[in-house]
Design a protein around this motif. Sequence first.
Motif, PDB file in Angstrom:
ATOM      1  N   THR A 220     -12.649  -3.079  15.813  1.00 50.10           N
ATOM      2  CA  THR A 220     -12.999  -1.873  14.770  1.00 50.10           C
ATOM      3  C   THR A 220     -11.828  -0.942  14.712  1.00 50.10           C
ATOM      4  O   THR A 220     -11.651  -0.564  13.532  1.00 50.10           O
ATOM      5  CB  THR A 220     -14.311  -1.308  15.302  1.00 50.10           C
ATOM      6  N   ALA A 221     -10.953  -0.689  15.879  1.00 53.39           N
ATOM      7  CA  ALA A 221      -9.874   0.075  15.527  1.00 53.39           C
ATOM      8  C   ALA A 221      -9.037  -0.595  14.628  1.00 53.39           C
ATOM      9  O   ALA A 221      -8.424   0.290  13.695  1.00 53.39           O
ATOM     10  CB  ALA A 221      -9.356   0.431  16.772  1.00 53.39           C
ATOM     11  N   GLU A 222      -8.737  -1.748  14.489  1.00 53.78           N
ATOM     12  CA  GLU A 222      -7.752  -2.359  13.358  1.00 53.78           C
ATOM     13  C   GLU A 222      -8.420  -2.413  12.140  1.00 53.78           C
ATOM     14  O   GLU A 222      -7.804  -2.096  11.182  1.00 53.78           O
ATOM     15  CB  GLU A 222      -7.632  -3.860  13.619  1.00 53.78           C
ATOM     16  N   CYS A 223      -9.957  -2.580  12.046  1.00 59.97           N
ATOM     17  CA  CYS A 223     -10.540  -2.325  10.574  1.00 59.97           C
ATOM     18  C   CYS A 223     -10.299  -1.029  10.158  1.00 59.97           C
ATOM     19  O   CYS A 223     -10.101  -0.888   9.038  1.00 59.97           O
ATOM     20  CB  CYS A 223     -11.916  -2.713  10.859  1.00 59.97           C
ATOM     21  N   ASP A 224     -10.633   0.071  10.991  1.00 61.90           N
ATOM     22  CA  ASP A 224     -10.639   1.531  10.500  1.00 61.90           C
ATOM     23  C   ASP A 224      -9.081   1.484   9.814  1.00 61.90           C
ATOM     24  O   ASP A 224      -8.797   2.418   9.122  1.00 61.90           O
ATOM     25  CB  ASP A 224     -10.695   2.400  11.631  1.00 61.90           C
ATOM     26  N   ALA A 225      -8.148   1.204  10.828  1.00 61.64           N
ATOM     27  CA  ALA A 225      -6.612   1.333  10.180  1.00 61.64           C
ATOM     28  C   ALA A 225      -6.271   0.604   8.841  1.00 61.64           C
ATOM     29  O   ALA A 225      -5.780   1.261   8.119  1.00 61.64           O
ATOM     30  CB  ALA A 225      -5.552   1.005  11.215  1.00 61.64           C
ATOM     31  N   MET A 226      -6.852  -0.489   8.728  1.00 58.20           N
ATOM     32  CA  MET A 226      -6.744  -1.076   7.347  1.00 58.20           C
ATOM     33  C   MET A 226      -7.535  -0.192   6.264  1.00 58.20           C
ATOM     34  O   MET A 226      -7.018  -0.166   5.298  1.00 58.20           O
ATOM     35  CB  MET A 226      -7.442  -2.495   7.416  1.00 58.20           C
ATOM     36  N   ILE A 227      -8.936   0.131   6.484  1.00 60.71           N
ATOM     37  CA  ILE A 227      -9.567   1.030   5.674  1.00 60.71           C
ATOM     38  C   ILE A 227      -8.758   2.288   5.171  1.00 60.71           C
ATOM     39  O   ILE A 227      -8.714   2.723   4.269  1.00 60.71           O
ATOM     40  CB  ILE A 227     -10.808   1.270   5.991  1.00 60.71           C
ATOM     41  N   GLU A 228      -8.110   2.752   6.260  1.00 62.20           N
ATOM     42  CA  GLU A 228      -7.409   4.132   5.871  1.00 62.20           C
ATOM     43  C   GLU A 228      -6.240   3.708   5.280  1.00 62.20           C
ATOM     44  O   GLU A 228      -5.933   4.759   4.149  1.00 62.20           O
ATOM     45  CB  GLU A 228      -6.964   4.773   7.228  1.00 62.20           C
ATOM     46  N   ALA A 229      -5.460   2.869   5.381  1.00 64.76           N
ATOM     47  CA  ALA A 229      -4.239   2.310   4.584  1.00 64.76           C
ATOM     48  C   ALA A 229      -4.785   2.352   3.147  1.00 64.76           C
ATOM     49  O   ALA A 229      -3.961   2.563   2.480  1.00 64.76           O
ATOM     50  CB  ALA A 229      -3.449   1.082   5.487  1.00 64.76           C
ATOM     51  N   ALA A 230      -5.700   1.604   3.077  1.00 67.19           N
ATOM     52  CA  ALA A 230      -6.217   1.263   1.686  1.00 67.19           C
ATOM     53  C   ALA A 230      -6.507   2.657   0.797  1.00 67.19           C
ATOM     54  O   ALA A 230      -6.269   2.778  -0.370  1.00 67.19           O
ATOM     55  CB  ALA A 230      -7.375   0.105   1.715  1.00 67.19           C
ATOM     56  N   GLU A 231      -7.204   3.262   1.536  1.00 72.77           N
ATOM     57  CA  GLU A 231      -7.633   4.838   0.900  1.00 72.77           C
ATOM     58  C   GLU A 231      -6.546   5.575   0.589  1.00 72.77           C
ATOM     59  O   GLU A 231      -6.333   6.196  -0.393  1.00 72.77           O
ATOM     60  CB  GLU A 231      -8.697   5.403   1.724  1.00 72.77           C
ATOM     61  N   LYS A 232      -5.553   5.608   1.524  1.00 69.27           N
ATOM     62  CA  LYS A 232      -4.399   6.585   1.188  1.00 69.27           C
ATOM     63  C   LYS A 232      -3.367   5.860   0.148  1.00 69.27           C
ATOM     64  O   LYS A 232      -2.970   6.754  -0.661  1.00 69.27           O
ATOM     65  CB  LYS A 232      -3.457   6.685   2.490  1.00 69.27           C
ATOM     66  N   SER A 233      -3.380   4.663   0.085  1.00 67.06           N
ATOM     67  CA  SER A 233      -2.444   4.082  -0.931  1.00 67.06           C
ATOM     68  C   SER A 233      -3.162   3.634  -2.294  1.00 67.06           C
ATOM     69  O   SER A 233      -2.695   3.135  -3.350  1.00 67.06           O
ATOM     70  CB  SER A 233      -1.771   2.455  -0.515  1.00 67.06           C
ATOM     71  N   ARG A 234      -4.467   4.057  -2.306  1.00 65.25           N
ATOM     72  CA  ARG A 234      -5.611   4.038  -3.392  1.00 65.25           C
ATOM     73  C   ARG A 234      -5.240   2.335  -3.828  1.00 65.25           C
ATOM     74  O   ARG A 234      -5.278   1.993  -5.263  1.00 65.25           O
ATOM     75  CB  ARG A 234      -5.134   4.839  -4.634  1.00 65.25           C
ATOM     76  N   THR A 235      -5.448   1.324  -2.905  1.00 64.29           N
ATOM     77  CA  THR A 235      -5.438   0.040  -3.386  1.00 64.29           C
ATOM     78  C   THR A 235      -6.734  -0.528  -3.129  1.00 64.29           C
ATOM     79  O   THR A 235      -7.763  -0.077  -2.430  1.00 64.29           O
ATOM     80  CB  THR A 235      -4.468  -0.793  -2.368  1.00 64.29           C
ATOM     81  N   VAL A 236      -7.117  -1.749  -3.522  1.00 63.14           N
ATOM     82  CA  VAL A 236      -8.182  -2.373  -3.234  1.00 63.14           C
ATOM     83  C   VAL A 236      -8.107  -3.344  -1.851  1.00 63.14           C
ATOM     84  O   VAL A 236      -7.197  -4.103  -1.984  1.00 63.14           O
ATOM     85  CB  VAL A 236      -8.679  -3.396  -4.476  1.00 63.14           C
ATOM     86  N   LEU A 237      -9.255  -3.199  -1.092  1.00 66.31           N
ATOM     87  CA  LEU A 237      -9.196  -3.956   0.244  1.00 66.31           C
ATOM     88  C   LEU A 237     -10.364  -4.755   0.091  1.00 66.31           C
ATOM     89  O   LEU A 237     -11.653  -3.903   0.129  1.00 66.31           O
ATOM     90  CB  LEU A 237      -9.067  -2.997   1.582  1.00 66.31           C
ATOM     91  N   ALA A 238     -10.292  -5.952  -0.056  1.00 66.20           N
ATOM     92  CA  ALA A 238     -11.566  -6.635  -0.017  1.00 66.20           C
ATOM     93  C   ALA A 238     -11.583  -7.761   1.220  1.00 66.20           C
ATOM     94  O   ALA A 238     -10.424  -8.090   1.723  1.00 66.20           O
ATOM     95  CB  ALA A 238     -11.654  -7.390  -1.192  1.00 66.20           C
ATOM     96  N   VAL A 239     -12.675  -8.363   1.821  1.00 72.79           N
ATOM     97  CA  VAL A 239     -12.764  -9.184   2.743  1.00 72.79           C
ATOM     98  C   VAL A 239     -13.294 -10.355   2.466  1.00 72.79           C
ATOM     99  O   VAL A 239     -14.488 -10.546   1.687  1.00 72.79           O
ATOM    100  CB  VAL A 239     -13.443  -8.385   4.113  1.00 72.79           C
ATOM    101  N   GLY A 240     -12.722 -11.690   2.720  1.00 74.56           N
ATOM    102  CA  GLY A 240     -13.245 -12.975   2.194  1.00 74.56           C
ATOM    103  C   GLY A 240     -14.594 -13.616   3.203  1.00 74.56           C
ATOM    104  O   GLY A 240     -14.525 -14.591   3.508  1.00 74.56           O
ATOM    105  N   LEU A 241     -15.484 -12.586   3.142  1.00 72.57           N
ATOM    106  CA  LEU A 241     -16.937 -13.125   3.580  1.00 72.57           C
ATOM    107  C   LEU A 241     -17.568 -13.871   2.400  1.00 72.57           C
ATOM    108  O   LEU A 241     -18.440 -13.163   1.747  1.00 72.57           O
ATOM    109  CB  LEU A 241     -17.541 -11.895   4.155  1.00 72.57           C
TER     110      LEU A 241
END
Length: 361
Positions: A116-137
């Motif tokens: 979850t720590a890695e997930c949180d870091a990815m979410i933070e990076a997406a929000e700071k860069s205003r990019t779309v982060l999607a997960v292939g579920l």
Amino acid sequence: MIQSSQLQSNTGMMSTDPLRIGIVGCGAVTELAHLPLCTAMQGVKVTALVDPNIGRAEQLAKTFGVELVRRDTTDLAGVIDGAIVAAPHAYHARIGIDLLRQGIHVLVEKPMALTTAECDAMIEAAEKSRTVLAVGLMRRFAPWARYIKKVLDSGTLGKVRSFQIREGFKYSWPVASDFFFKKEAAGGGVLIDTGAHTLDTVLWWFGDVERYEYYDDSEGGVEADCEVRLRMRDECMGTVHLSRTRNLGFRIRIEGERDVLEFDRTEKPGKFVLGDFCLQGAVFKPVDPTNDGTLIPMIGASLRDWRDAIRNGTPPTVTGYEGRRSISLIESCYRHRQPLIYPWLDESALKSLSSRPARTL
């Protein structure tokens, strides 16, 4: 919500331009799914392949007409607009964060990350860069899964009392490397692989987990068989059986106060039993005629959803926050794993196996 003007400032492209896509990781899923699907998809163009095995990347680039091959993701900003991360699981977070920080939109294959720590870091990076982060579920796009979700939400079954999911086949994925069987690269076995989809579906259908027990046969390696026993927040009880060694098929049974729903996906196109009615095949005509709920069409639906999120400035169906939910449960299961008890174990082996009480999330 990400606005379209923000996306244009990140990528520097007009809405009529094709999205320039890079694919990071040139394994089997890239060869069998991502490259053929993206090549045929409107509004996207694969312009880069990235893999440390440069020979493998060059081979696929030649086959699918991709211009650029790289060993790593360094300095891809301005070269691609979005990237599909299909590398070994252990690298999802590091690669994803690097791309997001460059202002590149990311679709990361499941599992989103290992913690979850890695997930949180990815979410933070997406929000700071205003990019779309999607997960292939991609099971979120399966017509059969959406139908079951509608039945549950409609209250047709009444209050759900229990559910059981059995999913298992002798492992036959045409791997291009051995990372699936290395704990340090895959993060685990069948739970974090198949189970990333299965547990995401459970959380989508039934809500949050209150208590759980988890059993597997890993013995320090990667598990081939596992069992998850769940008590959901609404007091519904469930069991999930997953296997890479046994042909369990793919069967779901949901018992409610008023009725029972069964679904058997073992034989395509699948069969529903709802109360006294049996429905099969073409009865469930998908909204998208190209998506029959099998692997490649579901991946295609996930790719189109990500493409449209980038174009329209809207969230993807499976956001980073949604992807994080199943990782939180998987991480907890691994932390408190208990051994599966097999009938052939002798008394001395049984004594060496410890047992622990159910855990609360």
